[in-house]
Design an enzyme around this catalytic site. Structure first.
Site, mmCIF file in Angstrom:
data_model
loop_
_atom_site.group_PDB
_atom_site.id
_atom_site.type_symbol
_atom_site.label_atom_id
_atom_site.label_comp_id
_atom_site.label_asym_id
_atom_site.label_seq_id
_atom_site.Cartn_x
_atom_site.Cartn_y
_atom_site.Cartn_z
ATOM 1 N N ASN A 199 -13.443 -3.624 3.414
ATOM 2 C CA ASN A 199 -14.556 -2.681 3.536
ATOM 3 C C ASN A 199 -15.471 -2.754 2.316
ATOM 4 O O ASN A 199 -14.988 -2.887 1.193
ATOM 5 C CB ASN A 199 -14.013 -1.250 3.668
ATOM 6 C CG ASN A 199 -13.071 -1.097 4.841
ATOM 7 O OD1 ASN A 199 -13.315 -1.604 5.916
ATOM 8 N ND2 ASN A 199 -11.974 -0.404 4.626
ATOM 9 N N HIS B 194 -10.893 -5.337 -2.535
ATOM 10 C CA HIS B 194 -9.520 -5.536 -2.095
ATOM 11 C C HIS B 194 -9.507 -5.887 -0.615
ATOM 12 O O HIS B 194 -10.442 -5.569 0.112
ATOM 13 C CB HIS B 194 -8.629 -4.315 -2.370
ATOM 14 C CG HIS B 194 -9.108 -3.039 -1.776
ATOM 15 N ND1 HIS B 194 -10.187 -2.328 -2.274
ATOM 16 C CD2 HIS B 194 -8.656 -2.327 -0.717
ATOM 17 C CE1 HIS B 194 -10.361 -1.232 -1.555
ATOM 18 N NE2 HIS B 194 -9.460 -1.215 -0.601
ATOM 19 N N ASP C 137 0.851 -1.189 0.000
ATOM 20 C CA ASP C 137 0.000 0.000 0.000
ATOM 21 C C ASP C 137 0.886 1.239 0.000
ATOM 22 O O ASP C 137 1.870 1.310 0.742
ATOM 23 C CB ASP C 137 -0.900 -0.013 1.249
ATOM 24 C CG ASP C 137 -2.020 0.994 1.190
ATOM 25 O OD1 ASP C 137 -1.737 2.203 1.006
ATOM 26 O OD2 ASP C 137 -3.181 0.591 1.331
ATOM 27 N N HIS D 142 -7.145 -5.449 2.737
ATOM 28 C CA HIS D 142 -5.977 -4.839 3.384
ATOM 29 C C HIS D 142 -5.331 -5.895 4.277
ATOM 30 O O HIS D 142 -6.012 -6.556 5.063
ATOM 31 C CB HIS D 142 -6.391 -3.658 4.272
ATOM 32 C CG HIS D 142 -6.874 -2.475 3.530
ATOM 33 N ND1 HIS D 142 -6.040 -1.439 3.172
ATOM 34 C CD2 HIS D 142 -8.101 -2.148 3.074
ATOM 35 C CE1 HIS D 142 -6.747 -0.527 2.527
ATOM 36 N NE2 HIS D 142 -8.003 -0.937 2.455
ATOM 37 N N GLN E 187 -15.001 2.106 2.510
ATOM 38 C CA GLN E 187 -14.439 1.798 1.193
ATOM 39 C C GLN E 187 -14.248 3.094 0.419
ATOM 40 O O GLN E 187 -15.169 3.886 0.292
ATOM 41 C CB GLN E 187 -15.355 0.843 0.417
ATOM 42 C CG GLN E 187 -14.759 0.361 -0.883
ATOM 43 C CD GLN E 187 -15.651 -0.640 -1.618
ATOM 44 O OE1 GLN E 187 -16.809 -0.829 -1.285
ATOM 45 N NE2 GLN E 187 -15.091 -1.265 -2.640
#
Length: 136
Positions: free
Chosen positions: A88, A101, A32, A103, A95
């Protein structure tokens, strides 16, 4: 199917460079760019699904198997003290990029991050009403 205006589609499929940790035919795992902690990574499907509700079950299973595999490797290599998986769905849930996706956030004793919620105190009757609403 890929979505032309989706930044995560572009990253997952290599059109935008990333710090890739893992890649196969269906997924790319990247670091990230705005990490919550050292090693914070994202699991991105190469096909576009806006959220968990759109993700086919077989993709969901593979995504979470990949999350387990990556969490084990990252925990060993980064020597972290714990691990959060966060996923999320919808703006209200946090989100911000509408491409499914996960995390993957390694946690360290003194990282200063707080991922949690303030627990409510429902009565047994309130819990039963929610259970009935979901199951009924």
């Amino acid at each position: 199917m890929k979505k032309d205006d989706c930044i995560f589609c572009k990253i997952a499929n290599g059109s935008i460079p990333s710090k890739t940790l893992y890649e196969d035919e269906q997924f790319r795992v990247i670091l990230d760019m705005g990490p919550a902690a050292k090693g914070h990574a994202l699991i991105l499907p190469k096909e576009h699904f806006a959220n968990l509700y759109e993700l086919p079950e077989e993709w969901c299973g593979k995504a979470f198997c990949l999350a387990k595999k990556m969490a084990e490797q990252m925990t060993q290599k980064l020597d972290c003290d714990g691990f959060n998986l966060v996923q999320n769905n919808g703006e209200t849930a946090g989100q911000t990029v509408f491409h499914f996706h996960i995390h993957m956030i390694p946690r360290y004793q003194e990282d200063g991050q707080k991922i949690g919620w303030k627990p409510l105190s429902p009565t047994p009757e309130e819990l039963e009403a929610v259970r009935a609403q979901i199951c009924g």
